[in-house]
Design a protein around this motif. Structure first.
Motif, PDB file in Angstrom:
ATOM      1  N   ALA A  39       0.829  -1.205   0.000  1.00  0.00           N
ATOM      2  CA  ALA A  39       0.000   0.000   0.000  1.00  0.00           C
ATOM      3  C   ALA A  39       0.864   1.254   0.000  1.00  0.00           C
ATOM      4  CB  ALA A  39      -0.922   0.004   1.222  1.00  0.00           C
ATOM      5  N   ARG A  40       2.163   1.080   0.110  1.00  0.00           N
ATOM      6  CA  ARG A  40       3.112   2.197   0.047  1.00  0.00           C
ATOM      7  C   ARG A  40       4.297   1.738  -0.778  1.00  0.00           C
ATOM      8  NH1 ARG A  40       7.671   4.599   1.534  1.00  0.00           N
ATOM      9  NH2 ARG A  40       7.714   6.656   2.496  1.00  0.00           N
ATOM     10  N   PHE A  41       4.659   2.543  -1.742  1.00  0.00           N
ATOM     11  CA  PHE A  41       5.775   2.213  -2.610  1.00  0.00           C
ATOM     12  C   PHE A  41       7.054   2.821  -2.072  1.00  0.00           C
ATOM     13  CE2 PHE A  41       1.983   1.967  -5.248  1.00  0.00           C
ATOM     14  CZ  PHE A  41       2.099   0.672  -5.718  1.00  0.00           C
ATOM     15  N   LEU A  42       8.166   2.222  -2.430  1.00  0.00           N
ATOM     16  CA  LEU A  42       9.473   2.657  -1.936  1.00  0.00           C
ATOM     17  C   LEU A  42      10.256   3.374  -3.020  1.00  0.00           C
ATOM     18  CD1 LEU A  42      10.532  -0.557  -0.023  1.00  0.00           C
ATOM     19  CD2 LEU A  42       9.908   1.627   0.984  1.00  0.00           C
ATOM     20  N   LYS A  43      10.931   4.433  -2.620  1.00  0.00           N
ATOM     21  CA  LYS A  43      11.906   5.081  -3.492  1.00  0.00           C
ATOM     22  C   LYS A  43      13.181   4.257  -3.423  1.00  0.00           C
ATOM     23  CE  LYS A  43      10.008   9.577  -2.322  1.00  0.00           C
ATOM     24  NZ  LYS A  43      10.235  10.818  -1.589  1.00  0.00           N
ATOM     25  N   ALA A  44      14.070   4.459  -4.383  1.00  0.00           N
ATOM     26  CA  ALA A  44      15.307   3.668  -4.441  1.00  0.00           C
ATOM     27  C   ALA A  44      16.118   3.788  -3.159  1.00  0.00           C
ATOM     28  CB  ALA A  44      16.135   4.095  -5.646  1.00  0.00           C
ATOM     29  N   ASN A  45      16.243   4.993  -2.627  1.00  0.00           N
ATOM     30  CA  ASN A  45      17.031   5.166  -1.406  1.00  0.00           C
ATOM     31  C   ASN A  45      16.362   4.484  -0.211  1.00  0.00           C
ATOM     32  OD1 ASN A  45      15.023   7.263  -1.445  1.00  0.00           O
ATOM     33  ND2 ASN A  45      16.160   8.325   0.157  1.00  0.00           N
ATOM     34  N   GLU A  46      15.042   4.454  -0.193  1.00  0.00           N
ATOM     35  CA  GLU A  46      14.324   3.785   0.898  1.00  0.00           C
ATOM     36  C   GLU A  46      14.504   2.272   0.805  1.00  0.00           C
ATOM     37  OE1 GLU A  46      10.687   6.959   1.553  1.00  0.00           O
ATOM     38  OE2 GLU A  46      10.405   5.327   0.123  1.00  0.00           O
ATOM     39  N   LEU A  47      14.529   1.752  -0.415  1.00  0.00           N
ATOM     40  CA  LEU A  47      14.748   0.329  -0.623  1.00  0.00           C
ATOM     41  C   LEU A  47      16.113  -0.080  -0.069  1.00  0.00           C
ATOM     42  CD1 LEU A  47      13.578  -2.245  -1.879  1.00  0.00           C
ATOM     43  CD2 LEU A  47      14.690  -1.586  -4.014  1.00  0.00           C
ATOM     44  N   LYS A  48      17.104   0.738  -0.298  1.00  0.00           N
ATOM     45  CA  LYS A  48      18.460   0.488   0.221  1.00  0.00           C
ATOM     46  C   LYS A  48      18.454   0.469   1.747  1.00  0.00           C
ATOM     47  CE  LYS A  48      23.172   0.866   0.151  1.00  0.00           C
ATOM     48  NZ  LYS A  48      23.610  -0.086   1.132  1.00  0.00           N
ATOM     49  N   ILE A  49      17.740   1.397   2.360  1.00  0.00           N
ATOM     50  CA  ILE A  49      17.674   1.474   3.820  1.00  0.00           C
ATOM     51  C   ILE A  49      17.034   0.211   4.396  1.00  0.00           C
ATOM     52  CG2 ILE A  49      16.558   2.708   5.732  1.00  0.00           C
ATOM     53  CD1 ILE A  49      17.060   5.301   4.030  1.00  0.00           C
ATOM     54  N   ILE A  50      15.963  -0.260   3.773  1.00  0.00           N
ATOM     55  CA  ILE A  50      15.292  -1.477   4.251  1.00  0.00           C
ATOM     56  C   ILE A  50      16.195  -2.692   4.050  1.00  0.00           C
ATOM     57  CG2 ILE A  50      13.392  -3.077   3.788  1.00  0.00           C
ATOM     58  CD1 ILE A  50      11.524  -0.836   3.934  1.00  0.00           C
TER      59      ILE A  50
END
Length: 66
Positions: A39-50
Motif C-alpha cells: 500500500a506504500r511504494f518505496l523510493k530507491a534510497n528507501e529500498l536500500k535502507i530497508i
C-alpha cells in the motif's frame, strides 16, 4: 511482490514491524505495515535502507520471489 519479500525476510530475522522500523530510522511501524501490504511504494534510497536493516542486498529483495 516486494512487500511480501520484505515481510518474509523480516520474519526470518525474528523482527517485529516495530523493530524493523527502528532499524531503518526513517519509518514507523505503520509505514512498514503499508510497505509489506504493498500500500506504500518505496523510493530507491528507501529500498536500500530497508535492505540494510534486513542485512541483505537490494538484489535479494528484487530478484527472488517470496
Amino acid at each position: 511482490m516486494l512487500g511480501q519479500k520484505i515481510k518474509q525476510l523480516r520474519k526470518q530475522n525474528n523482527l517485529s514491524q516495530s523493530e524493523l522500523a527502528r532499524r531503518t530510522r526513517i519509518f514507523n511501524q505503520s509505514q512498514i505495515s503499508k510497505i509489506e501490504n504493498n500500500a506504500r511504494f518505496l523510493k530507491a534510497n528507501e529500498l536500500k535502507i530497508i535492505a540494510d536493516a534486513l542485512g541483505v542486498k537490494i538484489e535479494e529483495l528484487l530478484d527472488k520471489p517470496a
